[in-house]
Design an enzyme around this catalytic site. Structure first.
Site, PDB file in Angstrom:
ATOM      1  N   SER A 190       0.996   3.954  -3.106  1.00  0.00           N
ATOM      2  CA  SER A 190       0.673   5.361  -2.887  1.00  0.00           C
ATOM      3  C   SER A 190       1.834   6.260  -3.289  1.00  0.00           C
ATOM      4  O   SER A 190       1.633   7.337  -3.874  1.00  0.00           O
ATOM      5  CB  SER A 190       0.288   5.607  -1.425  1.00  0.00           C
ATOM      6  OG  SER A 190       1.338   5.277  -0.539  1.00  0.00           O
ATOM      7  N   ALA A 205       0.825  -1.203   0.000  1.00  0.00           N
ATOM      8  CA  ALA A 205       0.000   0.000   0.000  1.00  0.00           C
ATOM      9  C   ALA A 205       0.860   1.253   0.000  1.00  0.00           C
ATOM     10  O   ALA A 205       0.537   2.254  -0.657  1.00  0.00           O
ATOM     11  CB  ALA A 205      -0.937  -0.004   1.207  1.00  0.00           C
ATOM     12  N   TYR A 206       1.966   1.205   0.720  1.00  0.00           N
ATOM     13  CA  TYR A 206       2.884   2.348   0.749  1.00  0.00           C
ATOM     14  C   TYR A 206       3.516   2.567  -0.615  1.00  0.00           C
ATOM     15  O   TYR A 206       3.526   3.690  -1.137  1.00  0.00           O
ATOM     16  CB  TYR A 206       3.961   2.119   1.800  1.00  0.00           C
ATOM     17  CG  TYR A 206       4.997   3.220   1.873  1.00  0.00           C
ATOM     18  CD1 TYR A 206       4.713   4.422   2.521  1.00  0.00           C
ATOM     19  CD2 TYR A 206       6.252   3.070   1.298  1.00  0.00           C
ATOM     20  CE1 TYR A 206       5.663   5.435   2.596  1.00  0.00           C
ATOM     21  CE2 TYR A 206       7.205   4.076   1.370  1.00  0.00           C
ATOM     22  CZ  TYR A 206       6.902   5.260   2.021  1.00  0.00           C
ATOM     23  OH  TYR A 206       7.838   6.265   2.081  1.00  0.00           O
ATOM     24  N   THR A 207       4.055   1.515  -1.215  1.00  0.00           N
ATOM     25  CA  THR A 207       4.721   1.681  -2.503  1.00  0.00           C
ATOM     26  C   THR A 207       3.725   2.102  -3.582  1.00  0.00           C
ATOM     27  O   THR A 207       4.060   2.905  -4.460  1.00  0.00           O
ATOM     28  CB  THR A 207       5.457   0.405  -2.929  1.00  0.00           C
ATOM     29  OG1 THR A 207       4.559  -0.701  -2.891  1.00  0.00           O
ATOM     30  CG2 THR A 207       6.632   0.119  -2.016  1.00  0.00           C
TER      31      THR A 207
END
Length: 249
Positions: A159, A155-157
């Site tokens: 976003s 989810a971080y990568t």
């Protein structure tokens, strides 16, 4: 000695997540340029301490950036104190690790909110000021995590890769008004959080193996680039993705 950009003296700057880590280094760097800085951050204790240290040139506004009405209100608070916003640094993010098979819809939405959504709405809140002025600079903080294909934080990568698309869209739409929009992607920066949570002898060995530069990268390494990007020395630079990772990629 750090470079001084005379056009930043008196500039009105907003730094999201500016109370700690890379954001704090960015805040201090702009204050050193003679700018007036509004810091929007959820960490009230650190923000208040920084404001007390740096004086009247800094206004700390406690704010949960995932609460968009609160974000817009915080931007207005800075505007009321200092005047129209000329520089926005979209720094705030949270690189929490997570296992893909355990991610819920609510968790996914939360990661998008803390890492991407507020960047758009912060830009939306300040762009009318920049349009009126006929100039302005927005720098969105991305990450090299998606560039190198890092796992364990999908989810971080996702976003952070979207930050580049947002940057390029805003640069195209608002360039005619003299507004420049760029993205800066830090590599592995040795903030307090990184040192406490993620950096181990094994991971540091990998850093030195992968980076061309055989030293730790620190928050000031990012702050120097951000300040340059906001200054008129970078007046012809927009729609770009600038990687600061010591040559990892």
């Amino acid at each position: 000695m750090a470079a001084i950009y005379s056009d930043l003296a008196g500039a009105i700057v907003i730094v999201t997540g500016g109370a700690g880590g890379i954001g704090e280094a960015i805040t201090r760097a702009f204050i050193a340029q003679g700018a007036r800085v509004g810091v929007l951050d959820i960490d009230a204790a650190r923000g208040a301490k920084l404001e007390a240290e740096l004086g009247d040139s800094l206004l700390f506004v406690p704010c949960d950036l995932t609460d968009i009405p609160a974000l817009k209100s915080a931007v207005q608070t800075v505007r009321d104190r200092f005047g129209p916003i000329g520089v926005l640094i979209n720094n705030a993010a949270h690189d929490e690790r997570h296992a893909t098979l355990e991610v819920t819809e609510a968790y996914w939405d939360g990661r998008m909110a803390v890492n991407l959504k507020h960047q758009f709405f912060a830009a939306q809140a300040v762009l009318p000021d920049m349009q009126t002025a006929g100039k302005g600079a927005i720098v969105n903080l991305g990450s090299t995590s998606w560039v190198i294909g890092q796992g364990g934080m999908a989810a971080y990568t996702a976003s952070k890769s979207a930050v580049l698309g947002l940057t390029r869209s805003l640069a195209r739409d608002f360039g005619e008004y003299g507004v420049r929009v760029n993205a800066v992607a830090p590599g592995w920066i040795m903030t307090e959080r990184q040192l406490e949570l993620w950096v181990t002898p094994e991971s540091e060995k990998e850093i030195f193996e992968r980076q061309c530069l055989k030293r730790r990268l620190v928050p000031d390494d990012i702050a120097k680039v951000i300040v340059f990007m906001a200054s008129e020395e970078a007046g012809a630079i927009t729609n770009q993705h600038y990687i600061v990772d010591g040559g990892w990629n």
